[in-house]
Write an enzyme that holds these catalytic residues in place. Structure first.
Site, PDB file in Angstrom:
ATOM      1  N   ASN A   1      -4.511   5.964  -1.122  1.00 18.51           N
ATOM      2  CA  ASN A   1      -3.912   6.357   0.161  1.00 18.51           C
ATOM      3  C   ASN A   1      -3.376   7.787   0.146  1.00 18.51           C
ATOM      4  OD1 ASN A   1      -4.530   4.165   1.732  1.00 18.51           O
ATOM      5  ND2 ASN A   1      -2.746   3.001   1.071  1.00 18.51           N
TER       6      ASN A   1
ATOM      7  N   GLU B   1      -5.715  -0.779  -7.910  1.00 17.54           N
ATOM      8  CA  GLU B   1      -4.827   0.233  -8.482  1.00 17.54           C
ATOM      9  C   GLU B   1      -3.685  -0.523  -9.168  1.00 17.54           C
ATOM     10  OE1 GLU B   1      -4.771   4.087  -5.686  1.00 17.54           O
ATOM     11  OE2 GLU B   1      -4.057   2.312  -4.636  1.00 17.54           O
TER      12      GLU B   1
ATOM     13  N   SER C   1       0.831  -1.204   0.000  1.00 16.94           N
ATOM     14  CA  SER C   1       0.000   0.000   0.000  1.00 16.94           C
ATOM     15  C   SER C   1       0.862   1.249   0.000  1.00 16.94           C
ATOM     16  CB  SER C   1      -0.916   0.003   1.223  1.00 16.94           C
ATOM     17  OG  SER C   1      -0.149  -0.128   2.388  1.00 16.94           O
TER      18      SER C   1
ATOM     19  N   HIS D   1      -2.601  -3.037  -6.305  1.00 19.71           N
ATOM     20  CA  HIS D   1      -3.043  -2.743  -4.937  1.00 19.71           C
ATOM     21  C   HIS D   1      -4.533  -3.018  -4.790  1.00 19.71           C
ATOM     22  CE1 HIS D   1      -3.596   0.327  -1.482  1.00 19.71           C
ATOM     23  NE2 HIS D   1      -3.339  -0.873  -1.014  1.00 19.71           N
TER      24      HIS D   1
END
Ligand code: CAA
Length: 297
Positions: free
Chosen positions: A192, A154, A119, A142
């Site tokens: 994130n 992702e 991540s 991800h």
């Protein structure tokens, strides 16, 4: 190349979820863990999840068996040698990941694509543990927790990723039944990058007395239609994980918005990791379905 056989490294929450999704999409899937015990624990989670889907009629009992038939566990790296793609979901530790990739690079066929589910660790920094040819076939994929339910992947490219390999990975993500987004190797990628400052800001708002834990959670849930407020989400993701990601992002960008607030650090030091440890912003010990807010400020 057509992807037929999928390898997954790690059978924790993310690894087992990724393996489940791959096997459900029809791929022969091998999961590598350090012990049989950890494989069995991960597969028990897969079993539970598939049973829920079967209960709801989303899959038939026959399909459930077929998915099981496509899924196997191993404790060796050699069993992954002929995989077309390997998705790594081991501990978020750069040295551990580099060591694993260097070993796999020697064992796997030259065509194998390496994909990390990290991540926040730099894909480029992991990639350099492998040979120049493999570096062209090295990407990030991800996934989001819970993997069987969350629709997004992702797909991350580095400055050395081969264009054809990247497109193959995008296609593979779609074959897994996910929606893919394209992003590059900048710490935090898209989700994130935006989520972590939001969660950290919620903690700062709590520290500053803007609202209580439940009021801030309720406000974001009902005011914006989010499935969870920031504190419920923090407890769900894990506060140790959130702190770790924030530290990496702060080191990369040196911007205050990524700096973990003192309260988060102290909660992690005190072992309040969220759901997994029984306490975080909420206490789950009495009734996990109706947790009570902690008195933190
Ligand atoms: N497999 C199959 N079914 C599952 C499941 C699983 N793993 N987990 C939950 N379900 C089912 C439940 O059994 C439940 O079924 P029923 O409706 O039949 O009861 C249904 O899904 C809904 O679950 P819940 O009732 O427990 O709760 P919910 O409605 O709040 O949904 C949720 C749960 C999907 C997790 C939802 O709350 C949600 O989307 N939350 C946000 C999750 C999120 O943001 N994840 C990303 C975290 S960030 C990350 O992962 C990446 C990172 O780098 C930090």
């Amino acid at each position: 190349m057509t992807i037929k056989k999928v390898g997954v490294l790690g059978c924790g929450l993310m690894g087992s979820g990724i393996a489940q999704v791959a096997a459900s999409a029809g791929f022969e899937t091998v999961v590598r863990e350090v012990s049989d015990d950890l494989i069995q624990r991960g597969f028990a989670g897969v079993e539970k999840s598939l049973a829920k889907f079967a209960e709801k009629g989303a899959i038939t009992g026959e399909q459930q068996q077929e998915i099981h038939g496509r899924l196997s566990g191993t404790t060796t790296f050699e069993a992954l040698a002929d995989c077309d793609i390997i998705i790594e979901a081991i501990i978020e530790n750069l040295e551990e990941k580099r060591k694993t990739y260097a070993e796999l690079d020697r064992i796997c066929k030259p065509e194998t694509i390496f994909a990390s589910n990290t991540s926040s660790i730099s894909i480029t920094e992991m990639m350099t543990a492998t040979s120049p040819e493999r570096q062209k076939r090295f990407i990030g994929m991800h996934f989001f927790n819970p993997v069987p339910l969350m629709k997004l992947v992702e797909v991350i490219r580095t400055i050395l990723t081969d264009e054809t390999i990247y497109e193959e990975a995008i296609e593979f993500g779609k074959q897994l039944g996910k929606t893919t987004v394209r992003t590059s190797d900048k710490t935090g990628f898209i989700v994130n990058r935006l989520l972590v400052p939001y969660m950290l800001d919620a903690i700062r708002a709590l520290e500053e007395g803007v609202g209580s834990i439940t009021d801030i959670d309720t406000a974001m849930k009902l005011g914006l239609g989010y499935p969870m407020g920031p504190f419920t989400l923090g407890d769900f993701v894990g506060l140790d994980t959130t702190y770790y990601i924030a530290e990496i992002m702060f080191n990369e960008f040196r911007e205050k918005r990524f700096a973990p607030p003192p309260l988060l650090k102290r909660m992690v030091l005190a072992g309040l990791y969220g759901r997994k440890s029984g306490r975080g912003f909420y206490d789950y010990s009495t009734d996990p379905k109706n947790p009570t807010p902690m008195n933190l400020v």
